[in-house]
Motif scaffolding. Structure first.
Motif, mmCIF file in Angstrom:
data_model
loop_
_atom_site.group_PDB
_atom_site.id
_atom_site.type_symbol
_atom_site.label_atom_id
_atom_site.label_comp_id
_atom_site.label_asym_id
_atom_site.label_seq_id
_atom_site.Cartn_x
_atom_site.Cartn_y
_atom_site.Cartn_z
ATOM 1 N N ARG A 1 15.311 -41.178 32.528
ATOM 2 C CA ARG A 1 15.857 -39.977 31.880
ATOM 3 C C ARG A 1 16.398 -39.002 32.916
ATOM 4 O O ARG A 1 17.507 -38.469 32.767
ATOM 5 C CB ARG A 1 14.803 -39.292 31.019
ATOM 6 C CG ARG A 1 14.299 -40.133 29.857
ATOM 7 C CD ARG A 1 13.597 -39.275 28.812
ATOM 8 N NE ARG A 1 12.526 -38.460 29.381
ATOM 9 C CZ ARG A 1 11.273 -38.867 29.545
ATOM 10 N NH1 ARG A 1 10.934 -40.115 29.225
ATOM 11 N NH2 ARG A 1 10.351 -38.063 30.044
ATOM 12 N N ASP B 1 11.638 -44.135 27.478
ATOM 13 C CA ASP B 1 10.235 -43.853 27.782
ATOM 14 C C ASP B 1 9.939 -43.700 29.272
ATOM 15 O O ASP B 1 8.847 -43.292 29.647
ATOM 16 C CB ASP B 1 9.330 -44.949 27.190
ATOM 17 C CG ASP B 1 9.618 -46.321 27.777
ATOM 18 O OD1 ASP B 1 8.676 -46.976 28.271
ATOM 19 O OD2 ASP B 1 10.779 -46.751 27.717
ATOM 20 N N ASP C 1 10.912 -39.370 24.799
ATOM 21 C CA ASP C 1 10.349 -40.592 25.365
ATOM 22 C C ASP C 1 10.004 -41.647 24.321
ATOM 23 O O ASP C 1 9.338 -42.635 24.627
ATOM 24 C CB ASP C 1 9.118 -40.266 26.200
ATOM 25 C CG ASP C 1 8.008 -39.601 25.394
ATOM 26 O OD1 ASP C 1 8.181 -39.429 24.174
ATOM 27 O OD2 ASP C 1 6.980 -39.249 25.994
#
Length: 206
Positions: free
Chosen positions: A16, A11, A36
């Motif tokens: 990421r 998330d 996410d």
């Protein structure tokens, strides 16, 4: 050999993007999708058909454990394999993830080398479990003496057999093979099956 295709489910955008940057420089590994949350991760995974999924455990819009259960229930030919990548190392978190069917459990303080190796190992069917997570899972000081069955499993690993082939040879389930290997890693202080085999060679066990 085709590249290992991975999807990152976390998330935090910065996590990421950071992970994507790590793998961008690694030959033979392609990031094919990001999400996410667990539910959105399932959609991306269905669209991209990755080999390995990096899954966070706790996300506001849908946690990782339910998503892992869904992936394991519906995957084909053992794909995708799921690597939990999280900051949580409690016994409860680890057991929840492994019971849901996760193939590996790594903490976010792992080094770049450890992370890349974990993805490559999972892609070829080798289980991955962080030493800290192993300690939390066992909930006690690891014993140092291997059982007869653990040695049997390691000898077959040394012969190059996959978990599935070992399970067939010993007439046990693949999950039991995985459990034996994880316990073995803890007892030997090994990070993976290659290191475990090397330690056992040095000790004359295999």
């Amino acid at each position: 050999m085709s590249a290992v295709r991975i999807v990152i489910v976390d998330d935090h955008p910065i996590v990421r993007h950071g992970l994507a940057g790590v793998f961008a420089d690694e030959p033979g590994i392609d990031v094919v999708g990001e999400a996410d949350s667990g539910p959105r991760g399932l959609v991306v995974i269905a669209d991209t058909e990755p080999d390995v999924v990096l899954m966070d455990l706790r996300m506001p819009d849908g946690d990782g454990v339910p998503a892992i259960r869904e992936l394991v229930k519906n995957r084909t030919h053992g794909r995708p394999r799921v690597l939990v990548l999280t900051t949580y190392d409690t016994d409860r978190d680890i057991r929840s993830a492994l019971n849901a069917g996760a193939d590996g459990y790594l903490l976010k303080d792992a080094s770049r080398t450890e992370l890349v190796r974990a993805v490559r190992d999972l892609a070829v069917g080798r289980p991955v479990l962080a030493p800290a997570a192993l300690a939390a899972l066992l909930g006690r000081e690891a014993e140092t003496e291997l059982s007869t069955r653990e040695i049997d499993v390691l000898r077959l690993v040394a012969d190059g057999l996959t978990n599935k082939a070992i399970a067939t040879r010993l007439r046990i389930s693949e999950s039991t093979v995985k459990t034996h290997l994880l316990h073995t890693y803890s007892k030997l202080g090994a990070a993976d099956r290659a290191q475990a085999v090397r330690i056992c060679w040095e000790r004359g066990l295999v």
